[in-house]
Design an enzyme around this catalytic site. Structure first.
Site, PDB file in Angstrom:
ATOM      1  N   TYR A 194      -1.889  -1.102   9.889  1.00  0.00           N
ATOM      2  CA  TYR A 194      -2.591  -0.801   8.364  1.00  0.00           C
ATOM      3  C   TYR A 194      -0.602  -0.807   7.889  1.00  0.00           C
ATOM      4  O   TYR A 194      -0.819  -1.673   7.205  1.00  0.00           O
ATOM      5  CB  TYR A 194      -3.209  -0.817   7.822  1.00  0.00           C
ATOM      6  CG  TYR A 194      -3.604  -0.909   6.926  1.00  0.00           C
ATOM      7  CD1 TYR A 194      -4.558  -1.709   6.038  1.00  0.00           C
ATOM      8  CD2 TYR A 194      -2.799   0.085   5.748  1.00  0.00           C
ATOM      9  CE1 TYR A 194      -4.504  -1.912   4.849  1.00  0.00           C
ATOM     10  CE2 TYR A 194      -3.401  -0.056   4.272  1.00  0.00           C
ATOM     11  CZ  TYR A 194      -4.373  -1.176   4.111  1.00  0.00           C
ATOM     12  OH  TYR A 194      -4.011  -1.383   2.128  1.00  0.00           O
ATOM     13  N   SER A 229       0.582  -1.165  -0.339  1.00  0.00           N
ATOM     14  CA  SER A 229       0.032  -0.342   0.032  1.00  0.00           C
ATOM     15  C   SER A 229       0.765   1.111   0.272  1.00  0.00           C
ATOM     16  O   SER A 229       1.975   1.291  -0.052  1.00  0.00           O
ATOM     17  CB  SER A 229      -1.028   0.083   1.160  1.00  0.00           C
ATOM     18  OG  SER A 229      -1.216   1.270   1.327  1.00  0.00           O
TER      19      SER A 229
END
Length: 268
Positions: A154, A141
């Protein structure tokens, strides 16, 4: 990497980047083993991919379940005789302040976003080595490159996945298996539907097809990483490395708005 005729296993293939990657690979003549939690979504992806004339096998299950991993690899071996490409795409997210995040949600992010790709890769390596021209694709990401507030766990998992890929790339040098790390930005997927942040808060979005096409191009060209970022985002990545305090200043001004916009952001 020559893609035509290769065999790829994709996790999280029911929608979003996983589905788009399945279709992009099928268009290049890649046969597929598709894995996700939801049978109906998986069947839709399989039908769309099969229109390209490639063979498709599907399996539903929880990516964090080691028995499901073993079953998916056995399916590739039994139906195709080999595996050339593993795409670790399945993901999980729960945004919010760390102290307000349930421990179960923290564990789920670590298990799905980091531990599962490591274990699936470990289990797949014998098949990928036997290919002689194998590849591992880890979908990380952009938050792994510029840590955003309210995404601490995350960010940790996705950054861990990126460094896992970097280290494994060096471990596998000259052994017939390479590693590609993909860093999508905000992407219009079901997982992003509950995120209300827009470009003004750093979440300019693109389509899953744009990410998938870049991923497939990276496989074909032999790239080590694919970073999905416009000019502004690339400047932020560089600034975060060289002068992180300037990124701190930007987030300081937007924190209240960002917290409100991502408060409900979670995987479906």
């Amino acid at each position: 990497m020559t893609l035509d005729g290769k065999i790829a296993l994709i996790t999280g293939a029911g929608s979003g980047i996983g589905r788009a990657t399945a279709l992009a690979l099928a268009a290049r003549g890649v046969h597929l083993v598709l894995f996700c939690r939801t049978a109906a979504k998986l069947a839709e992806t399989a039908t769309l991919a099969a229109s390209h004339g490639v063979r498709i096998e599907t399996l539903t299950g929880d990516v964090a379940d080691e028995t499901a991993c073993a079953a998916a690899l056995a399916l590739a071996r039994d139906r195709f005789g080999r595996l050339d490409i593993l795409v670790n795409n399945a993901g999980n997210v729960r945004a919010g302040r760390l102290e307000a995040t349930e421990i179960a949600d923290i564990r789920a992010m670590i298990e799905v976003d980091l531990l599962a790709p490591i274990l699936w890769t470990r289990a797949a390596l014998p098949l990928l080595r036997a290919s002689g021209d194998g590849a591992i694709v880890n979908v990380s990401s952009g938050i792994a490159l510029v840590g955003a507030p309210f995404y601490a766990t995350y960010a940790a998992a996705k950054a861990g996945l990126a460094r896992f890929g970097e280290a494994l790339h060096r471990e596998l040098l000259d052994e017939g298996v390479r590693v590609l790390t993909v860093y999508p930005g905000a992407t219009e997927t079901p997982m992003m539907a509950s995120n209300k942040a827009g470009p003004e808060l750093g979440f300019a979005r693109e389509t899953p097809e744009m990410v998938a096409d870049a991923l497939v191009d990276g496989l074909f060209s032999g790239a080590r990483e694919v970073i999905r970022a416009n000019e502004t985002r690339r400047a932020m990545i560089t600034l975060n490395r060289d002068h992180p305090e300037e990124i701190d200043a930007r987030f300081r001004t937007m924190k209240p708005r960002l917290e409100a916009a991502v408060a409900d952001h979670h995987a479906p």
